[in-house]
Design a protein around this motif. Structure first.
Motif, short mmCIF file in Angstrom:
data_model
loop_
_atom_site.label_atom_id
_atom_site.label_comp_id
_atom_site.label_asym_id
_atom_site.label_seq_id
_atom_site.Cartn_x
_atom_site.Cartn_y
_atom_site.Cartn_z
N LEU A 74 0.83 -1.20 0.00
CA LEU A 74 0.00 0.00 0.00
C LEU A 74 0.86 1.25 0.00
N GLN A 75 1.96 1.24 0.74
CA GLN A 75 2.87 2.40 0.80
C GLN A 75 3.69 2.52 -0.48
N ARG A 76 4.25 1.41 -0.90
CA ARG A 76 5.16 1.39 -2.03
C ARG A 76 4.47 1.81 -3.33
N ASP A 77 3.29 1.37 -3.53
CA ASP A 77 2.58 1.65 -4.78
C ASP A 77 1.60 2.81 -4.65
N SER A 78 1.76 3.62 -3.62
CA SER A 78 0.89 4.79 -3.39
C SER A 78 -0.59 4.42 -3.44
N LYS A 79 -0.93 3.31 -2.81
CA LYS A 79 -2.31 2.86 -2.83
C LYS A 79 -3.05 3.16 -1.53
N TRP A 83 -6.87 2.42 -1.03
CA TRP A 83 -7.23 1.46 0.02
C TRP A 83 -8.33 2.05 0.89
N THR A 84 -8.13 3.27 1.35
CA THR A 84 -9.09 3.92 2.24
C THR A 84 -10.43 4.16 1.54
N GLU A 85 -10.38 4.59 0.29
CA GLU A 85 -11.60 4.97 -0.41
C GLU A 85 -12.41 3.81 -0.96
N SER A 86 -11.75 2.71 -1.35
CA SER A 86 -12.55 1.63 -1.94
C SER A 86 -12.08 0.21 -1.62
N LEU A 87 -10.78 -0.05 -1.71
CA LEU A 87 -10.32 -1.43 -1.56
C LEU A 87 -10.62 -2.01 -0.19
N LYS A 88 -10.42 -1.22 0.85
CA LYS A 88 -10.68 -1.70 2.21
C LYS A 88 -12.12 -2.18 2.35
N GLY A 89 -13.06 -1.40 1.85
CA GLY A 89 -14.47 -1.78 1.92
C GLY A 89 -14.78 -3.04 1.13
N LYS A 90 -14.15 -3.17 -0.03
CA LYS A 90 -14.38 -4.37 -0.85
C LYS A 90 -13.82 -5.62 -0.17
N TRP A 91 -12.64 -5.49 0.45
CA TRP A 91 -12.09 -6.64 1.16
C TRP A 91 -12.89 -6.93 2.43
N ASN A 92 -13.40 -5.89 3.09
CA ASN A 92 -14.18 -6.09 4.30
C ASN A 92 -15.51 -6.78 4.02
N ASN A 101 -4.03 -13.78 17.64
CA ASN A 101 -4.51 -12.47 18.08
C ASN A 101 -3.60 -11.33 17.69
N ALA A 102 -2.28 -11.56 17.68
CA ALA A 102 -1.34 -10.49 17.29
C ALA A 102 -1.59 -10.09 15.85
N THR A 103 -1.77 -11.06 14.98
CA THR A 103 -2.05 -10.77 13.57
C THR A 103 -3.40 -10.09 13.44
N ALA A 104 -4.39 -10.55 14.18
CA ALA A 104 -5.72 -9.93 14.13
C ALA A 104 -5.65 -8.46 14.51
N SER A 105 -4.91 -8.14 15.55
CA SER A 105 -4.78 -6.76 15.99
C SER A 105 -4.20 -5.88 14.89
N LEU A 106 -3.17 -6.35 14.22
CA LEU A 106 -2.56 -5.58 13.14
C LEU A 106 -3.50 -5.42 11.94
N VAL A 107 -4.22 -6.48 11.61
CA VAL A 107 -5.17 -6.42 10.49
C VAL A 107 -6.32 -5.47 10.85
N ASN A 108 -6.77 -5.50 12.10
CA ASN A 108 -7.82 -4.58 12.54
C ASN A 108 -7.37 -3.13 12.41
N LYS A 109 -6.10 -2.85 12.69
CA LYS A 109 -5.56 -1.49 12.54
C LYS A 109 -5.59 -1.02 11.09
N MET A 110 -5.57 -1.98 10.16
CA MET A 110 -5.68 -1.65 8.74
C MET A 110 -7.13 -1.35 8.35
N GLY A 111 -8.05 -1.60 9.29
CA GLY A 111 -9.46 -1.33 9.03
C GLY A 111 -10.25 -2.53 8.56
N LEU A 112 -9.69 -3.73 8.70
CA LEU A 112 -10.39 -4.93 8.28
C LEU A 112 -10.92 -5.70 9.49
#
Length: 182
Positions: A74-79, A83-92, A101-112
């Motif tokens: 997401l950072q490297r490809d300026s996405k 991500w915020t405007e459309s991709l996050k919602g589509k993946w959610n 749980n550690a992985t879940a916490s990090l994924v939750n911080k991404m908004g999923l």
């Protein structure tokens, strides 16, 4: 007493590796030596796939490093904006599975939103995913395979051994390499 701590360095909220801190509390002088380094191998491929959620029925994160790979894409490809405007919602709108749980916490911080975090390991997560029927997970019935974000590991991944009726696409994101520190 001096001890060698052979592990990857991780900082906690206090800016220190928690193992170093805890060993220090016990009177031990720990020297941290990283024994592995990690190299991401498939970020361009992952980035392309993350941009096409309509091709997949879900997303599977197998480790915190997998979350790092997605964030790098997401950072490297300026996405980040896309991500915020459309991709996050589509993946959610799809199932987003995680190991631990550690992985879940990090994924939750991404908004999923996540599921499967209580499974604890890839084998149990594979069983959990396979126990779901296609009727319970409608997005998988016509959307294609799940996209796993995972590290390379020897042998077939548990998700492939157990997948049955849940198709899983796979390409490891990276590989662990022996550290030159030893």
């Amino acid at each position: 007493m001096k001890v060698l701590l052979l592990k990857d360095a991780k900082e906690d909220d206090g800016g220190q590796d928690p193992y170093i801190r805890e060993l220090g509390f016990c009177g031990l002088d720990a020297t941290l030596i990283p024994v592995l380094s990690f190299e991401f191998l498939a970020l361009p491929s992952l980035s392309e796939k993350l941009s096409q959620p309509e091709r997949y029925g879900g997303l599977i994160f197998t480790s915190p490093r997998a979350v790092d790979a997605v964030e790098l894409c997401l950072q490297r490809d300026s996405k980040a904006r896309v991500w915020t405007e459309s991709l996050k919602g589509k993946w959610n709108a799809k199932s987003v599975y995680v190991v631990g749980n550690a992985t879940a916490s990090l994924v939750n911080k991404m908004g999923l939103d996540t599921e499967g975090e209580n499974c604890g390991n890839a084998e149990k997560l594979a069983e959990y995913i396979c126990s779901m029927t296609l009727a319970e997970v409608p997005s998988m019935s016509h959307q294609g395979p799940c996209l796993p974000a995972c590290d390379a590991a020897p042998g077939p991944p548990p998700l492939h051994r157990k997948a049955g009726t849940v198709p899983v696409e796979s390409k490891p994101l990276g590989s662990s390499l022996g550290s030159g520190a030893l």
